[in-house]
Design a protein around this motif. Structure first.
Motif, PDB file in Angstrom:
ATOM      1  N   ILE A 104      -8.357 -96.293  -2.848  1.00 55.20           N
ATOM      2  CA  ILE A 104      -9.519 -95.727  -3.538  1.00 55.20           C
ATOM      3  C   ILE A 104     -10.015 -96.687  -4.630  1.00 55.20           C
ATOM      4  N   GLN A 105      -9.045 -97.371  -5.268  1.00 59.06           N
ATOM      5  CA  GLN A 105      -9.439 -98.300  -6.332  1.00 59.06           C
ATOM      6  C   GLN A 105     -10.234 -99.501  -5.824  1.00 59.06           C
ATOM      7  N   THR A 106     -10.155 -99.797  -4.522  1.00 56.98           N
ATOM      8  CA  THR A 106     -10.928-100.922  -3.978  1.00 56.98           C
ATOM      9  C   THR A 106     -12.372-100.535  -3.690  1.00 56.98           C
ATOM     10  N   LEU A 107     -12.665 -99.215  -3.758  1.00 56.04           N
ATOM     11  CA  LEU A 107     -14.012 -98.759  -3.390  1.00 56.04           C
ATOM     12  C   LEU A 107     -14.959 -98.850  -4.589  1.00 56.04           C
ATOM     13  N   THR A 108     -16.246 -98.974  -4.309  1.00 55.06           N
ATOM     14  CA  THR A 108     -17.232 -98.885  -5.387  1.00 55.06           C
ATOM     15  C   THR A 108     -17.356 -97.419  -5.781  1.00 55.06           C
ATOM     16  N   ASN A 109     -17.939 -97.165  -6.936  1.00 56.40           N
ATOM     17  CA  ASN A 109     -18.082 -95.780  -7.411  1.00 56.40           C
ATOM     18  C   ASN A 109     -18.793 -94.907  -6.391  1.00 56.40           C
ATOM     19  N   GLU A 110     -19.860 -95.457  -5.781  1.00 51.42           N
ATOM     20  CA  GLU A 110     -20.634 -94.662  -4.814  1.00 51.42           C
ATOM     21  C   GLU A 110     -19.799 -94.328  -3.581  1.00 51.42           C
ATOM     22  N   GLU A 111     -19.116 -95.404  -3.084  1.00 55.03           N
ATOM     23  CA  GLU A 111     -18.270 -95.199  -1.898  1.00 55.03           C
ATOM     24  C   GLU A 111     -17.215 -94.129  -2.179  1.00 55.03           C
ATOM     25  N   ARG A 112     -16.569 -94.267  -3.323  1.00 59.29           N
ATOM     26  CA  ARG A 112     -15.479 -93.351  -3.658  1.00 59.29           C
ATOM     27  C   ARG A 112     -15.982 -91.912  -3.695  1.00 59.29           C
ATOM     28  N   LYS A 113     -17.098 -91.719  -4.352  1.00 58.41           N
ATOM     29  CA  LYS A 113     -17.654 -90.378  -4.485  1.00 58.41           C
ATOM     30  C   LYS A 113     -17.957 -89.787  -3.116  1.00 58.41           C
ATOM     31  N   GLU A 114     -18.589 -90.612  -2.303  1.00 61.04           N
ATOM     32  CA  GLU A 114     -18.997 -90.169  -0.962  1.00 61.04           C
ATOM     33  C   GLU A 114     -17.781 -89.819  -0.095  1.00 61.04           C
ATOM     34  N   ARG A 115     -16.757 -90.702  -0.123  1.00 62.58           N
ATOM     35  CA  ARG A 115     -15.566 -90.480   0.701  1.00 62.58           C
ATOM     36  C   ARG A 115     -14.825 -89.217   0.261  1.00 62.58           C
ATOM     37  N   LEU A 116     -14.686 -89.060  -1.050  1.00 66.98           N
ATOM     38  CA  LEU A 116     -13.952 -87.885  -1.536  1.00 66.98           C
ATOM     39  C   LEU A 116     -14.715 -86.605  -1.236  1.00 66.98           C
ATOM     40  N   GLU A 117     -16.043 -86.667  -1.389  1.00 65.20           N
ATOM     41  CA  GLU A 117     -16.863 -85.476  -1.087  1.00 65.20           C
ATOM     42  C   GLU A 117     -16.682 -85.075   0.365  1.00 65.20           C
ATOM     43  N   LYS A 118     -16.674 -86.080   1.233  1.00 66.87           N
ATOM     44  CA  LYS A 118     -16.520 -85.786   2.657  1.00 66.87           C
ATOM     45  C   LYS A 118     -15.155 -85.148   2.913  1.00 66.87           C
ATOM     46  N   MET A 119     -14.124 -85.750   2.322  1.00 70.19           N
ATOM     47  CA  MET A 119     -12.777 -85.222   2.544  1.00 70.19           C
ATOM     48  C   MET A 119     -12.656 -83.778   2.056  1.00 70.19           C
ATOM     49  N   PHE A 120     -13.148 -83.501   0.854  1.00 66.88           N
ATOM     50  CA  PHE A 120     -13.027 -82.138   0.322  1.00 66.88           C
ATOM     51  C   PHE A 120     -13.865 -81.130   1.094  1.00 66.88           C
ATOM     52  N   SER A 121     -14.877 -81.606   1.810  1.00 69.33           N
ATOM     53  CA  SER A 121     -15.703 -80.667   2.569  1.00 69.33           C
ATOM     54  C   SER A 121     -14.928 -80.084   3.756  1.00 69.33           C
ATOM     55  N   TYR A 122     -13.761 -80.682   4.067  1.00 69.21           N
ATOM     56  CA  TYR A 122     -12.961 -80.189   5.207  1.00 69.21           C
ATOM     57  C   TYR A 122     -12.062 -78.993   4.877  1.00 69.21           C
ATOM     58  N   LYS A 123     -12.069 -78.568   3.619  1.00 62.79           N
ATOM     59  CA  LYS A 123     -11.387 -77.314   3.256  1.00 62.79           C
ATOM     60  C   LYS A 123      -9.903 -77.255   3.620  1.00 62.79           C
ATOM     61  N   PHE A 124      -9.178 -78.311   3.353  1.00 62.54           N
ATOM     62  CA  PHE A 124      -7.717 -78.253   3.582  1.00 62.54           C
ATOM     63  C   PHE A 124      -7.080 -77.354   2.519  1.00 62.54           C
ATOM     64  N   PRO A 125      -5.857 -76.897   2.742  1.00 69.11           N
ATOM     65  CA  PRO A 125      -5.292 -75.907   1.807  1.00 69.11           C
ATOM     66  C   PRO A 125      -4.951 -76.438   0.426  1.00 69.11           C
ATOM     67  N   GLY A 126      -4.584 -77.710   0.325  1.00 68.59           N
ATOM     68  CA  GLY A 126      -4.229 -78.212  -0.990  1.00 68.59           C
ATOM     69  C   GLY A 126      -3.951 -79.695  -0.949  1.00 68.59           C
ATOM     70  N   LEU A 127      -4.053 -80.321  -2.136  1.00 71.97           N
ATOM     71  CA  LEU A 127      -3.786 -81.750  -2.247  1.00 71.97           C
ATOM     72  C   LEU A 127      -2.617 -81.928  -3.200  1.00 71.97           C
ATOM     73  N   ILE A 128      -1.626 -82.706  -2.768  1.00 74.15           N
ATOM     74  CA  ILE A 128      -0.493 -82.985  -3.642  1.00 74.15           C
ATOM     75  C   ILE A 128      -0.502 -84.474  -3.961  1.00 74.15           C
ATOM     76  N   ILE A 129      -0.471 -84.795  -5.236  1.00 76.27           N
ATOM     77  CA  ILE A 129      -0.489 -86.204  -5.638  1.00 76.27           C
ATOM     78  C   ILE A 129       0.904 -86.570  -6.143  1.00 76.27           C
ATOM     79  N   ALA A 130       1.488 -87.578  -5.495  1.00 77.76           N
ATOM     80  CA  ALA A 130       2.866 -87.964  -5.794  1.00 77.76           C
ATOM     81  C   ALA A 130       2.925 -89.008  -6.906  1.00 77.76           C
ATOM     82  N   ARG A 131       4.140 -89.331  -7.315  1.00 74.75           N
ATOM     83  CA  ARG A 131       4.436 -90.396  -8.270  1.00 74.75           C
ATOM     84  C   ARG A 131       3.717 -90.239  -9.608  1.00 74.75           C
TER      85      ARG A 131
END
Lengths: 317, 85
Positions: free
Chosen positions: A66-93
């Motif tokens: 994600i850190q390699t993406l531009t701000n626009e790319e990142r926003k767009e990719r995350l928006e797309k992912m969250f639109s899939y309505k998965f049950p939850g996101l767990i962030i490790a470490r």
């Protein structure tokens, strides 16, 4: 009853994950899948075969990507992912969630959990815990005792002496798991474990005496919360017409939840010390697991002797 | 008391599994039954005793039975030991 889902609240409580989206009620989120997904492919834009019923686990690799993406790319990719309505996101470490994640999470009602654990550990502990919660279960009647580390399920008609045998085993230093009602869980393809319903846990009914509490009578060392099921010992009234297993070369099995469990039928007669028979069965089972089968060894010795006799006869004849 | 010499026809001789069956056959009778083989004499109803013999096909044993059903006992045992299958 086999459970169909776990809630994210249970998972967070059990595994000690913190909720980064306290506005969302984790009790409302049901997880029905044992598998998890690392959303690297999805962040890269590839959504074929994306199973959005699974929990998503993000680790270092996703974060670095994600850190390699531009701000626009990142926003767009995350928006797309969250639109899939998965049950939850767990962030490790303990990784800081990327910008936009928390606001997208609130917007789509997808909770975000955080843990210090490594990504590999998070995956293992989630699958392991959910697998255990969603394990197929069955309730059966009998007594479950841990004898030398082998879970021995004692079955037989009511009044045949299962509970008395269990108490004798406890007095000989073994551990009671459950009396009368045993909840069995299939935690993997070939592993069964048994436990008592909480309400009757470590209580035993002895005919003529009533209910006794094994844990308070004989102490913590005399009980276990749960154990595996290695063997079934079925107690039966002695029947002169039946022939009982004399050698132990052929094993009989009983299926529980589709898992084959070795079963021995022990005929009951006055003067037979069941506790000692069960101890011996348990330790013999263990020896077989370690690769030595006494019945087979005897069988081989007899065959060798026959061959020796035959050779002698040929030399003489 | 009846004694009878019997030649073992069982294809593999008295291996472990056939011994287990033999002991079951002998145990059906009330008579006391002994098997004499080489210089040994063993109770026919004792599984470990019978295992210790190691009798090969074609060898001879003497069966000695004593009791109310001794004749039937000898007959039953002979039938088992001389069966080819």
């Amino acid at each position: 009853m086999t459970r169909q889902y776990v809630t994210l609240q249970e998972l967070a409580d059990k595994l000690g994950y913190s909720n980064l989206t306290p506005e969302l009620d984790l009790n409302q989120v049901q997880v029905r899948h044992r598998a998890i997904n690392r959303p690297a492919f999805q962040l890269a834009g590839f959504y074929d075969y994306f199973d959005n019923k699974r929990l998503q686990v993000m680790g270092r690799a996703e974060d670095m990507y994600i850190q390699t993406l531009t701000n626009e790319e990142r926003k767009e990719r995350l928006e797309k992912m969250f639109s899939y309505k998965f049950p939850g996101l767990i962030i490790a470490r303990g990784i800081q969630p990327p910008p936009e994640v928390l606001s997208l999470a609130k917007e789509h009602h997808i909770p975000v959990l955080s843990t210090e654990h490594s990504t590999a550990l998070v995956i293992v502990e989630i699958i392991r815990w959910i697998n255990r919660q969603l394990a197929p279960t069955e309730t059966i009647s009998g007594v479950l005792v841990d004898v030398f580390g082998e879970g021995i399920l004692i079955t037989g008609d009511s009044g045949i002496g299962k509970s008395e045998t269990a108490i004798e085993l406890v007095k000989r230093g073994h551990r009671l798991v459950a009396d009368d009602v045993i909840e069995i869980l299939k935690i993997s393809e070939d592993v069964l474990i048994g436990q008592a319903p909480e309400i009757t846990r470590h209580m035993v009914e002895l005919r003529g005496i009533g209910v006794v509490d094994i844990k308070s009578l004989y102490g913590v060392e005399s009980v276990m919360e749960f154990s595996g099921i290695s063997m079934i010992i079925n107690l039966e009234e002695w029947n002169g017409q039946l022939s009982y297993d004399r050698l132990g070369l052929n094993e009989e099995y009983q299926e529980i939840l589709g898992v084959k469990v070795v079963k021995h039928t022990i005929p009951i007669r006055p003067g037979r010390n069941l506790a000692i028979i069960i101890e011996t069965a348990a330790v013999n089972h263990r020896q077989k697991q370690m690769g030595y089968n006494a019945a087979q060894a005897l069988c081989d010795r007899v065959t060798e002797e026959i061959i020796a006799h035959r050779e002698e006869n040929e030399q003489e004849g | 008391m009846i004694k009878k010499e019997i030649k073992i026809e069982l294809a593999k001789g008295l291996e472990a599994r056939p011994v287990a069956v033999f002991v079951q056959v002998a145990s059906q009778f009330d008579s006391s039954i002994f098997v004499e083989y080489r210089d040994k004499r063993v109770n026919a109803k004792s599984i470990m005793g019978m295992m210790s013999l190691g009798i090969a096909q074609g060898e001879k044993v003497v069966i000695a039975a004593e009791g109310a059903d001794e004749a039937e006992a000898i007959k039953g045992i002979e039938k088992y030991l001389t069966a080819k299958e």
